[in-house]
Design a protein around this motif. Structure first.
Motif, short mmCIF file in Angstrom:
data_model
loop_
_atom_site.label_atom_id
_atom_site.label_comp_id
_atom_site.label_asym_id
_atom_site.label_seq_id
_atom_site.Cartn_x
_atom_site.Cartn_y
_atom_site.Cartn_z
N ASN A 131 -10.73 10.00 -1.43
CA ASN A 131 -9.56 9.18 -1.73
C ASN A 131 -8.39 9.54 -0.82
N LYS A 132 -8.23 10.86 -0.56
CA LYS A 132 -7.14 11.29 0.32
C LYS A 132 -7.38 10.81 1.75
N HIS A 135 -6.54 7.26 1.96
CA HIS A 135 -5.07 7.11 1.96
C HIS A 135 -4.50 7.44 3.34
N GLN A 138 -5.32 4.67 5.75
CA GLN A 138 -4.43 3.54 5.53
C GLN A 138 -3.05 3.83 6.10
N SER A 139 -2.61 5.09 5.90
CA SER A 139 -1.30 5.49 6.43
C SER A 139 -1.31 5.44 7.96
#
Length: 311
Positions: A131-132, A135, A138-139
């Motif tokens: 999940n990180k 993220h 995406q960042s």
């Protein structure tokens, strides 16, 4: 093989231990499955129905055999007891082995439970890391988009700062030259004159990949700059000889002063439009314009992605 009872050929059957005959299952009055269930020992002593009836027939005159029972002695009893005692002497050792195996099973179960808990914890951590990572990806994508936008804005600002500039290529370099006089000579050739007060600055700058130096003219009034460029293009061909360089027919090019990124983009546009059969490619207000023919609409190419418009 032939059945001794019906003389029929068969591949599998039974053998009677009484009459010593081979018979198929039908003549033996037994099914194949039933015969298989008897086991090796019972099959070895199996007798056909005829032999079984003969063994129990009352007409038999053979006297029954009488079993001879040996007398039981004290030695025999003691021998049996000693044998049992010997076998029982190993029982504590077997019990200890059973206890050891039981303890090992308990420890193994505890280890399995521990490892199972560790695996569950590891799965949870892996999910959290995934999940990180998503993220972060995406960042990174957002940052990449932001950086691309900032880069694009910076390119546009840099090009905007050159909106009043004209780049002149092909003018031979000589010592003690007067750049104002050269520009005024070009203006007379194209029949478009303007006062020197409209020139903000004028200078020679190196040309990438060439020993020659271009002349950059920065005008105060942008419209005078555009009219000057349009007059030069209307003349189409200007040579060094036209502006006083005797016997030098080197062509002189007057264009908008583009930044390196736009120059590279212009080169790609010219190559692609040539392949696709476009008739017109030109630069105005520092923007690249294309047109397939006189009846086609004008399109503006301002970035790499716009090359998809050329079809």
């Amino acid at each position: 093989m032939k059945c001794d009872n019906c003389n029929a050929n068969f591949t599998d059957g039974v053998f009677c231990n009484g009459c010593k005959r081979n018979m198929d299952f039908s003549c033996a009055s037994i099914s194949e499955a039933g015969y298989r269930k008897l086991g090796p020992e019972r099959r070895a002593s199996w007798r056909c129905p005829t032999c079984k009836l003969a063994s129990v027939s009352p007409k038999s005159t053979k006297a029954p055999e009488v079993a001879v029972v040996e007398p039981v002695t004290m030695e025999m009893v003691l021998s049996e007891i000693r044998c049992i005692k010997t076998q029982l002497s190993k029982l504590p050792e077997l019990l200890e082995d059973v206890k050891s195996i039981k303890n090992e099973i308990i420890e193994l179960k505890a280890a399995c439970d521990f490892n199972s808990a560790k695996l569950e914890n590891l799965d949870a951590r892996v999910v959290d890391i995934e999940n990180k990572v998503l993220h972060i990806q995406q960042s990174d994508l957002n940052y990449s988009n932001d950086i691309a936008l900032l880069k694009r804005d910076n390119i546009n600002r840099e090009q905007w700062s050159r909106m009043n500039n004209v780049e002149i290529k092909g003018v031979p370099l000589k010592t003690a030259e007067n750049l104002f006089n050269i520009v005024e000579c070009i203006a007379k050739v194209v029949d478009y004159t303007f006062p020197r007060t409209q020139v903000n600055y004028i200078a020679r700058v190196p040309t990438h990949g060439s020993k020659q130096k271009s002349i950059i003219v920065s005008f105060i009034n942008r419209y005078i700059k555009e009219e000057f460029v349009a007059a030069c293009r209307a003349r189409k061909h200007i040579t060094a000889k036209d502006i006083g360089f005797l016997e030098d027919n080197q062509l002189i090019y007057i264009n908008d002063h583009l930044i390196p990124e736009f120059k590279k983009l212009l080169t790609k546009v010219k190559e692609l439009t040539k392949q696709k059969g476009y008739q017109y490619v030109w630069v105005k207000f520092c923007k690249i314009h294309i047109r397939r023919n006189d009846k086609s609409p004008v399109q503006i190419i301002s970035k790499e992605a716009d090359l998809n418009k050329i079809i």
